[in-house]
Design a protein around this motif. Structure first.
Motif, PDB file in Angstrom:
ATOM      1  N   ILE A 136       0.858  -1.181   0.000  1.00 27.25           N
ATOM      2  CA  ILE A 136       0.000   0.000   0.000  1.00 27.25           C
ATOM      3  C   ILE A 136       0.895   1.232   0.000  1.00 27.25           C
ATOM      4  N   LEU A 137       0.789   2.019  -1.039  1.00 29.74           N
ATOM      5  CA  LEU A 137       1.537   3.272  -1.128  1.00 29.74           C
ATOM      6  C   LEU A 137       0.709   4.379  -0.478  1.00 29.74           C
ATOM      7  N   ASN A 138       1.168   4.842   0.668  1.00 31.02           N
ATOM      8  CA  ASN A 138       0.517   5.965   1.356  1.00 31.02           C
ATOM      9  C   ASN A 138       1.111   7.253   0.789  1.00 31.02           C
ATOM     10  N   ASP A 139       0.430   7.817  -0.168  1.00 25.03           N
ATOM     11  CA  ASP A 139       0.944   8.952  -0.933  1.00 25.03           C
ATOM     12  C   ASP A 139       0.368  10.256  -0.384  1.00 25.03           C
ATOM     13  N   ASN A 140       1.224  10.971   0.367  1.00 25.38           N
ATOM     14  CA  ASN A 140       0.803  12.290   0.870  1.00 25.38           C
ATOM     15  C   ASN A 140       1.772  13.389   0.448  1.00 25.38           C
ATOM     16  N   ALA A 141       2.685  13.045  -0.452  1.00 25.87           N
ATOM     17  CA  ALA A 141       3.640  13.995  -1.051  1.00 25.87           C
ATOM     18  C   ALA A 141       4.627  14.576  -0.048  1.00 25.87           C
ATOM     19  N   ILE A 142       4.799  13.876   1.092  1.00 31.38           N
ATOM     20  CA  ILE A 142       5.729  14.403   2.093  1.00 31.38           C
ATOM     21  C   ILE A 142       6.245  13.281   2.968  1.00 31.38           C
TER      22      ILE A 142
ATOM     23  N   PRO B 193      -5.353   5.792  -8.138  1.00 29.50           N
ATOM     24  CA  PRO B 193      -5.319   6.199  -6.740  1.00 29.50           C
ATOM     25  C   PRO B 193      -6.705   6.138  -6.082  1.00 29.50           C
ATOM     26  N   VAL B 194      -6.715   5.828  -4.770  1.00 28.91           N
ATOM     27  CA  VAL B 194      -7.932   5.763  -3.980  1.00 28.91           C
ATOM     28  C   VAL B 194      -7.834   6.785  -2.860  1.00 28.91           C
TER      29      VAL B 194
ATOM     30  N   LEU C 174     -13.564   5.742   3.906  1.00 31.00           N
ATOM     31  CA  LEU C 174     -13.589   4.408   4.495  1.00 31.00           C
ATOM     32  C   LEU C 174     -14.345   3.383   3.647  1.00 31.00           C
ATOM     33  N   PRO C 175     -15.534   3.696   3.133  1.00 30.70           N
ATOM     34  CA  PRO C 175     -16.220   2.704   2.293  1.00 30.70           C
ATOM     35  C   PRO C 175     -15.388   2.283   1.079  1.00 30.70           C
TER      36      PRO C 175
ATOM     37  N   LEU D  88      -1.665  -1.100  -4.018  1.00 35.24           N
ATOM     38  CA  LEU D  88      -2.773  -0.154  -3.864  1.00 35.24           C
ATOM     39  C   LEU D  88      -2.214   1.237  -3.597  1.00 35.24           C
ATOM     40  N   HIS D  89      -2.550   2.165  -4.470  1.00 40.56           N
ATOM     41  CA  HIS D  89      -2.091   3.555  -4.365  1.00 40.56           C
ATOM     42  C   HIS D  89      -3.164   4.363  -3.641  1.00 40.56           C
ATOM     43  N   VAL D  90      -2.836   4.835  -2.439  1.00 39.48           N
ATOM     44  CA  VAL D  90      -3.790   5.541  -1.586  1.00 39.48           C
ATOM     45  C   VAL D  90      -3.323   6.985  -1.388  1.00 39.48           C
ATOM     46  N   ILE D  91      -4.238   7.920  -1.566  1.00 38.23           N
ATOM     47  CA  ILE D  91      -3.923   9.344  -1.376  1.00 38.23           C
ATOM     48  C   ILE D  91      -4.411   9.787  -0.006  1.00 38.23           C
TER      49      ILE D  91
END
Length: 593
Positions: A173-179, A217-218, A223-224, A242-245
């Protein structure tokens, strides 16, 4: 009965009994709980706030701890800890004898892999997944949560490269927050930014090319959507991605607006988010990192060959000052310590003067590069090792206690430790004048002891120690900023006892001042060495080697960090624990007197 859902959740099994429509309420409560505790007890805030929904969704869908969840770095694992049987002791986070600020295997069965340094999660989770295949555990799930800054690191790509040719049951899971701690940098960050702007690009991305089943990206706060996608991915075999923003600091406006400062803000008002600033006056000593940062700018303005390099720590190292003043000669290379070292080596071959600033604990990750790319070629790279010694609440993963030992055995390398801010400034000045060898300058986290530190530069003679105080019977030899612990020792002695104790600041671990050491061994009946590093192989060991080589038999008592990993706590608490506090040094002196 309490109306709060969180009050009735101790372990993920309790969480999984809730209907999905109650999970948003739980997310709000979990976020408030983190804010309530961290506002008073301090710690890493923004990262954990950003993954509250993701944390709940993972523990809701996956059967943890049977299914294995690995958090990269661990800054974001506070919600995970609260939901996994540590809610009632979460207030002890990062304190002496409390729970760790990072995942720790010995602390909980839900912490499947200890972390603290970045980019290890993919390799670890892949190792677990392959092991499950070998053992016939075909239903077991393995999840690695990694940030967009960490995934750009070389080790993460090594893990991706291997995972893509396996049939391992692995979900990344990529937690993508740009920081990360500072804003993410580099071409991978630019690519992820484009994917978020144009989702059509996701169909042609590098992750799919590496044989992963890519989704995203998701929205990481929906949550749903998270529950639906995780449920679907759970049923798919093989490597998945899974790419998550997400938004770092989500739920606290100030933390969302100033993500760098609120990574670990200290104490703050939990209602307004306003940081409760510690009273600091112009008369207070500066932070060592700021002395480095300001001095580097001052030197670089006069020496156009100077460049500054940091792997993802421009704020933490204060290289940000040069990045603001001379941006074309200051480089944040992202979480890439190996690259930072060899980049500096390449620059040195072309006559530049690279100051490579890396936290002591992170230089360990580039050990091969220090040896083969810098020292073997005798390139004059200047390593500035911030956070050397015991660093406090971040604990065992972050203490910079091994550098003197692991660097001392490397040929060609000069190792220097300033006792104060002026010495740091002068050694930086000396190094950029043109040393014939690489040099490592190690200095601690936090404030120094010299308010008036901006003094004219003075060149330091390489391999020379200095006498701080003369004496007749016992010589205390110190290296680095731990020298400040000697004055309180002397203040606790009688005048006669003081006269019998000498103090030498040896300055260099390598080369040792052998001329001075010969005089010390002849003059005194006993020696004490003091370092804020590991005793095994460190500064004291160097003195013992000198004594053995030269036939000296006088007793040498080595004080430093013993041969075990030191946990978290305030620096003075930990110094007391490992017997290098002024009180313990005084006890040793009194025994010898």
């Amino acid at each position: 009965m309490s109306k709060k859902l969180l009050d009735h959740i101790t372990v993920p099994e309790d969480l999984r009994r809730l209907p999905t429509e109650q999970l948003p309420q739980l997310a709000a409560e979990l976020r408030d709980f983190i804010i309530d505790i961290v506002s008073v007890k301090e710690g890493h805030l923004g990262a954990s706030l950003g993954v509250v929904e993701l944390t709940i969704a993972l523990h809701y869908i996956f059967n943890t701890p049977y299914d294995q969840l690995v958090w990269d770095v661990g800054h974001q694992a506070y919600g995970h800890k609260i939901l996994t049987d540590r809610k009632d002791i979460f207030h002890t986070n990062r304190q002496l004898d409390g729970i760790s600020g990072f995942p720790k295997r010995g602390e909980s069965i839900y912490d499947t892999f200890g972390t603290g340094h970045s980019s290890t999660s993919i390799s670890a989770a892949l190792g677990m997944a392959i092991a499950s295949k070998i053992k016939g555990e075909t239903e077991k799930q393995h999840v690695a949560v990694i940030g967009d800054a960490s995934i750009a690191s070389g080790m993460a790509f090594e893990g991706l490269n291997h995972a893509g040719v396996t049939n391992a049951n692995l979900l990344i899971i990529l937690n993508d927050n740009a920081i990360g701690i500072d804003p993410s940098v580099g071409a991978v960050k630019e690519y992820l930014t484009q994917v978020k702007k144009n989702r059509k690009l996701a169909r042609y991305n590098i992750i799919k090319a590496l044989n992963f089943d890519y989704t995203g990206p998701v929205d990481g706060h929906d949550l749903p959507a998270l529950l639906q996608e995780l449920s679907r991915l759970k049923k798919i075999e093989g490597p998945k991605f899974l790419h998550v923003i997400t938004t770092k600091g989500k739920g606290l406006r100030k933390a969302e607006e100033d993500q760098v400062r609120y990574h670990a803000p200290g104490k703050f008002n939990k209602s307004t988010g306003e940081i409760i600033a510690r009273a600091v006056s112009e008369k207070d000593p500066p932070k060592y990192q700021d002395v480095f940062g300001h001095t580097l700018v001052e030197l670089a303005e006069k020496n156009e060959k100077i460049v500054g390099i940091t792997p993802a720590m421009p704020t933490g190292s204060s290289l940000k000052f040069m990045m603001e003043a001379i941006p074309e000669r200051a480089f944040d290379v992202g979480i890439a310590e190996q690259h930072a070292v060899t980049l500096a080596a390449g620059m040195a071959t072309q006559g530049l003067v690279p100051f490579c600033n890396i936290y002591s604990t992170f230089l360990q990750r580039a050990y091969d590069q220090v040896i083969h790319d810098v020292a073997l070629q005798d390139l004059p790279v200047i390593f500035c090792l911030d956070r050397a010694g015991i660093v406090g609440e971040d604990g065992a993963t972050h203490h910079g206690v091994f550098d003197m030992a692991y660097l001392r055995c490397i040929p060609n390398l000069i190792i220097y430790a300033p006792a104060n801010e002026t010495d740091l400034r002068n050694m930086m000045y000396t190094a950029q004048l043109g040393l014939p060898h690489p040099v490592a300058i190690r200095y601690p986290r936090g404030r120094g002891i010299t308010p008036e530190w901006r003094k004219p530069f003075a060149e330091i003679e390489i391999g020379r120690g200095k006498m701080i105080k003369n004496g007749t019977t016992i010589a205390i030899l110190t290296i680095g900023s731990i020298a400040k612990n000697i004055q309180p020792v002397l203040e606790g002695l009688t005048e006669d006892q003081k006269d019998r104790v000498a103090h030498y600041d040896m300055q260099f671990v390598k080369p040792l001042d052998e001329s001075l050491l010969h005089k010390i061994f002849v003059q005194f009946t006993a020696l004490i060495t003091l370092e804020d590093g590991c005793v095994a192989g460190g500064f004291g060991s160097a003195i013992l080697e000198f004594a053995a080589a030269n036939g000296y038999t006088k007793p040498v008592h080595c004080l430093g960090v013993p041969d075990h990993f030191v946990g978290q706590g305030k620096v003075n608490e930990l110094q007391e624990l490992v017997h290098i506090s002024p009180e313990h040094i005084r006890e040793m002196v009194m025994k010898l007197l």
